[in-house]
Motif scaffolding. Sequence first.
Motif, PDB file in Angstrom:
ATOM      1  N   GLY A  34     -66.678  -5.745  45.730  1.00 21.06           N
ATOM      2  CA  GLY A  34     -67.863  -5.262  45.050  1.00 21.06           C
ATOM      3  C   GLY A  34     -68.864  -6.395  44.980  1.00 21.06           C
ATOM      4  N   TYR A  36     -68.115  -9.097  43.041  1.00 17.87           N
ATOM      5  CA  TYR A  36     -67.330 -10.153  42.412  1.00 17.87           C
ATOM      6  C   TYR A  36     -66.778 -11.083  43.485  1.00 17.87           C
ATOM      7  N   VAL A 104     -59.883  -7.464  40.468  1.00 14.26           N
ATOM      8  CA  VAL A 104     -61.297  -7.201  40.193  1.00 14.26           C
ATOM      9  C   VAL A 104     -61.476  -5.854  39.492  1.00 14.26           C
ATOM     10  N   GLU A 107     -60.931  -6.370  35.903  1.00 14.48           N
ATOM     11  CA  GLU A 107     -62.078  -7.072  35.311  1.00 14.48           C
ATOM     12  C   GLU A 107     -63.237  -6.106  35.060  1.00 14.48           C
ATOM     13  N   LYS A 108     -63.527  -5.278  36.034  1.00 15.11           N
ATOM     14  CA  LYS A 108     -64.657  -4.350  35.927  1.00 15.11           C
ATOM     15  C   LYS A 108     -64.397  -3.263  34.887  1.00 15.11           C
ATOM     16  N   GLU A 109     -63.177  -2.727  34.864  1.00 17.11           N
ATOM     17  CA  GLU A 109     -62.862  -1.662  33.918  1.00 17.11           C
ATOM     18  C   GLU A 109     -62.844  -2.208  32.489  1.00 17.11           C
ATOM     19  N   GLU A 111     -64.657  -4.574  31.393  1.00 15.19           N
ATOM     20  CA  GLU A 111     -66.067  -4.743  31.021  1.00 15.19           C
ATOM     21  C   GLU A 111     -66.725  -3.401  30.729  1.00 15.19           C
ATOM     22  N   SER A 112     -66.477  -2.409  31.571  1.00 16.37           N
ATOM     23  CA  SER A 112     -67.140  -1.110  31.401  1.00 16.37           C
ATOM     24  C   SER A 112     -66.680  -0.396  30.134  1.00 16.37           C
ATOM     25  N   SER A 509     -59.450   0.325  42.602  1.00 14.41           N
ATOM     26  CA  SER A 509     -59.556  -0.785  43.555  1.00 14.41           C
ATOM     27  C   SER A 509     -59.873  -0.295  44.958  1.00 14.41           C
ATOM     28  N   MET A 512     -63.509   0.183  45.824  1.00 10.90           N
ATOM     29  CA  MET A 512     -64.372  -0.999  45.818  1.00 10.90           C
ATOM     30  C   MET A 512     -64.436  -1.580  47.227  1.00 10.90           C
TER      31      MET A 512
END
Length: 551
Positions: A34, A36, A104, A107-109, A111-112, A509, A512
């Motif tokens: 993505g 990242y 990743v 990390e993204k989930e 954050e979201s 994943s 992405m």
Amino acid sequence: MNLFRKAAAAALAVCTAVTCASCGENTANAMTVGDYDVRAGIYLYYATSAFGEAIQVLRDGGEKFEDATTSDDYKKIMKDKNIDGLPADEWIQNKAEEHCATFVAIEKEFESLGLTLSGEQRAAADANVASSAGFYGEFFEKTGIGEQSLKDIILNSYKQDEVWKAYYGEGGKEGIEEKTLYDHYKDNHLRIKYIEMPLKDGEGNLLKADGKEEIEKMAQDYLKRLNKKKGDEAALMEEFDYLIEEHANYVTSLSEAAITTTDESGNTVTTVTTLKSTSAESTKGTTKAPEDEKEPEDEKETEDAKPADEEKAADEDKAEEADEKKTEDEAADDAETTTTADGEATVTTAPAEDADTTTTEAVTTTAAEEPAEDGTDTTAAVTTATTATTEGTEETTTTTVSGLGYDTGNERILAVSTSASEKEDEEKEETTTEPTYTPCEKVYNWAADPDTDYLKPELIKDDECYYVVIKMDIEDRMTSGDLWNSSAIESVRQEMFYDKFLDKLKELSENMQVKRNERAFKRYKVLDIDYMGYQNALMQAYSSMYGGFSG
């Protein structure tokens, strides 16, 4: 809690050993997932895990690695191998890339969903980093894995925990109700107690027909005594505990009674002395029931077998009269040993007092207990993609505060079997794992039969052992202070839903876009991983923390 982090201080193992210099300016990042940028250190970390997975896949395919004692040996073997139609090094690269993509996605989930880590979690992560550096400092330096890469991986495991809770935890997005978990546990666990009666003599040899007949007579006597407690659950359970210990002492006495002599030629000859049954029908006072009150039938039976030593018998009668003045608990503490008219020792003991733990047995080895579907070597790294609980119940002990009015220490909680064939249907995989049963398949099948009555002792005959068994209602112990505690609830939650959670991470994943830094992939040759160096460091760390290494 993330399962792999339970051994974090040692199995934070996770490090790698790649024989190369520190990352250069154009190889600091291994890929972009993505938007990242994944640092090379994180990629190499997961490449080590993937290397271990590749070895396991090859082992499963028949590769022995018998001559592999150094990292170069592994490299020589691996460079000529294909896995799933790909050269081994390419397969390892792809697997490491998958792990990085999952990293990743977490990390993204995280954050979201607007999640945060507590100060306590961050402090624990820092401690794990320091501990790992202490064990693997030289290893890290050799590989070029920086402290920040390691810290990010450890923090990612904490973030994975929080994402899991956000979806499947109490009050999570998936709306999992505790009743669902409760019913699953209730429907998939059995509660039993049994007296194990081996069909062997003191030398461990299988008994002949007359010996088996003697054991069956003992078993029938046990059933008779237990049935006298029918209608009083507490008294029945107390008597059962008493008989468990009585028979265990009988079995011990058999081996102690084996007489060793020497014949004229100097050969050792062992004569096994078979002790007589300690049943109330054959001896006086060989068993002292937890209840002081005797049935008239018992009194008549004991009169038929008077001890040889009348004076001793009189003393015992006086002792029994004194016992009546004691409290019920004190009376239960007294053990009685007598001598039969034949002069053979009979041993009895009082009910166990300090057994207040319940053992949960691993009833079967299921397909889920095999390596993960993707071949992940779970000992090689904190691999965020593969942190599901192992299905099948581990053997554990739990302090019991049952509130039932009797000790539950001799009970066994059996997990209902998930057969390998069922798993094959679900996962389209083959497995050669054979189920194992506690204490044996016949007892398990009897207990698992819904038509088996509660609190009705029965005799189950297996080839080398007889069992006097009883089944109890599991729900009677499903309280917050006993079996249905917070740890059990979380265990069931993970058993039921963690695979679904991993599928969700996999889906995230796979959606992405991944762009490799080809220069970094060419530089960090995965077959150059110092696999034995890693294994040695892991064993030293484990030994330092736990006093040994197994597996």
